[in-house]
Design a protein around this motif. Sequence first.
Motif, short mmCIF file in Angstrom:
data_model
loop_
_atom_site.label_atom_id
_atom_site.label_comp_id
_atom_site.label_asym_id
_atom_site.label_seq_id
_atom_site.Cartn_x
_atom_site.Cartn_y
_atom_site.Cartn_z
N ASP A 41 0.90 -1.52 -0.39
CA ASP A 41 -0.18 -0.18 0.27
C ASP A 41 1.11 1.34 0.11
N TRP A 42 1.96 0.81 0.24
CA TRP A 42 2.86 2.43 0.24
C TRP A 42 4.15 2.10 0.01
N TYR A 43 5.30 2.60 -0.67
CA TYR A 43 6.54 2.13 -0.96
C TYR A 43 6.82 3.75 -1.68
N CYS A 44 8.05 3.96 -1.55
CA CYS A 44 9.27 5.10 -1.74
C CYS A 44 9.99 5.09 -2.19
N LEU A 58 -3.09 6.09 1.49
CA LEU A 58 -3.51 7.59 0.70
C LEU A 58 -3.94 8.15 -0.33
N ASP A 59 -4.60 6.76 -1.24
CA ASP A 59 -6.01 7.16 -1.74
C ASP A 59 -6.15 5.64 -3.10
N ALA A 60 -7.31 5.09 -2.38
CA ALA A 60 -7.29 3.54 -2.60
C ALA A 60 -7.49 3.77 -3.99
N ASP A 61 -7.62 4.78 -4.58
CA ASP A 61 -8.22 4.57 -6.62
C ASP A 61 -7.68 5.21 -7.05
N ARG A 62 -6.10 6.06 -6.73
CA ARG A 62 -5.03 6.96 -7.57
C ARG A 62 -3.87 6.82 -6.52
N TYR A 141 4.07 10.46 -6.59
CA TYR A 141 2.36 11.28 -5.64
C TYR A 141 1.32 10.44 -6.31
N ALA A 142 1.17 10.30 -8.05
CA ALA A 142 0.80 9.80 -8.97
C ALA A 142 0.32 10.98 -9.59
N ARG A 143 1.22 11.73 -10.04
CA ARG A 143 1.55 13.73 -10.67
C ARG A 143 2.03 13.30 -11.91
N HIS A 342 -4.81 16.25 -5.06
CA HIS A 342 -5.05 15.82 -5.94
C HIS A 342 -5.39 14.01 -4.95
N LEU A 343 -5.41 13.50 -4.26
CA LEU A 343 -5.05 12.32 -3.39
C LEU A 343 -5.96 12.87 -1.55
N SER A 344 -7.37 12.41 -2.09
CA SER A 344 -8.05 11.94 -1.13
C SER A 344 -7.63 11.60 0.27
N GLY A 345 -7.50 11.27 0.74
CA GLY A 345 -6.26 10.47 2.60
C GLY A 345 -6.85 9.62 2.33
N TYR A 346 -6.37 8.89 3.70
CA TYR A 346 -6.52 8.12 4.23
C TYR A 346 -8.22 8.07 4.86
N LEU A 347 -9.07 7.04 4.53
CA LEU A 347 -10.88 7.46 5.26
C LEU A 347 -11.05 8.42 3.97
N ASP A 348 -10.58 9.26 3.21
CA ASP A 348 -10.85 10.87 2.81
C ASP A 348 -10.24 12.23 3.75
#
Length: 610
Positions: A41-44, A58-62, A141-143, A342-348
């Motif tokens: 779910d997270w990797y940098c 941080l955003d399940a869709d994006r 970050y999905a940009r 553009h990222l909704s955040g964990y559980l919005d």
Amino acid sequence: MPEARGGSGGAGPSRYLPIAEHGLIGDLRSAALVGTDGTIDWYCCGRFDAPSVFASVLDADRGGCFELAADVPSRTKQFYFPDTNVLITRFFAEDGVGEIQDFMPIVDDSREADRHRLIRRVVCVRGALPFRARVAPRIDYARQEHTVSVEKGQALFAAPSLTLALTTSVPIETDGRDVWSLFKLREGESAVFALDRVGGEVTPRSCPLGEAEELFDATVRYWRRWLSKSRYRGRWREMVHRSALTLKLLTYAPTGAIVAAPTTSLPEQIGGERNWDYRYVWIRDAAFCIYALLRLGFTDEAKSFMQFLSQRIRVGDNSSGPLQIMYGIDGRSDLPEELLPHLSGYLDSAPVRVGNAAVDQLQLDIYGALIDSLYLYDKWGEPISSEHWDTVCTLIEWVCDHWDQPDEGVWETRGGRQRFLYSQLMCWVAIERGMRMAAHRGLPADVMRWGRERDAIYRRIMRRGWSDERRAFVQHEGDTVLDASVLMMPLTKFISPTDPKWLSTLDALGEDLVSDSLVYRYDPQASPDGLRGEEGTFSICSFWYVEALARAGRGDEARLAFEKMLTYGNHLGLFAEEIGRTGEQQGNFPQAFTHLALISAAFNLDRTLG
């Protein structure tokens, strides 16, 4: 293409695992969170503070993710291969049992280190199981958009800032953006997925099954060899060693820096705005880390971090002092805060932040944390060098000139500066530990002046930090609000742990801020901190409370509080920053501050119980 996690569409709770339902892997340069369902779910890639490749937490869709799981209904369990940071996720289904072995090899060769290889080894251990995989990176970050090319079991994800190579032992397909695979394994069979950063001298390279097994064995050996240096032999060996392994995972090997946590913007309150980027080096956190690691006998880590700190100190006329409160893992001082709308955040839970604006705050307590760690390193590691002593003298002289200023305090409040008791306490620690080093080593120092300022701080705290109304030491001058940071008073040897004033304070904290061994930092309603919403109990404060009880002679009470606190850890023994009302973990995860406090509490509780 296999169905995405949680079904298609929507961003409801099923799309997000609880924060605690994750394990951590890493290569001492970067880290990844692996969910109990097998999804990364997270990797940098490359560095802790690099832009994310996978950020579905941080955003399940994006956000992007790397799904890998049994493709039939199954139960899952997750554990660490004993005494290592190799993570095993098991799938129990009607027709078989399978597991994913997730790890990142620790390598010394610079070119191979630059590869930042992430290996996912799938093994069928009983019966037969179908599996599904979906690799969906969302770079920067999905940009940034990326292209995908697939050839001979290898996929290349290319974006302007990063190119990733996925090599696998099973057939893969692509839709031009993501890569997926459906495959079946029988008992004894395995499959491998290896994700590499490529470019420059690092070229795509396959990862045959045999090599994956060799790398697995080498990674296990590395972590066990490192952990074998621990001197801890107390009652809570498994929990203490898991905390030590976690602290090591949060270490950036090229510089010796230790990050506060490997994540950003995991919320302190679901739906709230208390979301921060913790992928940096807080002087306070990292200095406490050194204390914990020295207690366990890990002197190499202490030495590396001391070298990192010594290169950061700027001696000059700076409004926030010769030290910043935090730095980048490479030592950079500029950490501008940016929102990612553009990222909704964990559980919005927006906003998602990268960078940290608190870098410019004045927090006087960091000088005590730093000099205390230097004192401990001088005592348990190796004698302080003449160059470091000159630095210590410079810092203490600055503290002597500035200790009575208002500041933002240990909790980095954004509600205005106050004269916080904890800040003054740690200024006292800075001077007192400096005087101890000077006396022990016969080093030159203006001990007459230092002694006058140390005593002035002591009298100020005893006179203005004490509230007759509350019968307790309080958060800051001019108020009666309680604050869990005063738990450090006996821990730093400022006051006897059995002093009547302290025992009265301990009782007051127990009544106001403690709930089933869990401790709140303070009451934001009574002491506004400039932010909306509430927060959970603060786990480091809960371990401080255990230690304060133990030192006060209340060993049975301390042990019960400690054992209760351990039940709030996740299935792997990992802790986030905070714990919510129903026991859920909140905030960035896992947090170094919490794990080092666990080590200290266990060490001192062992000593109390005999």
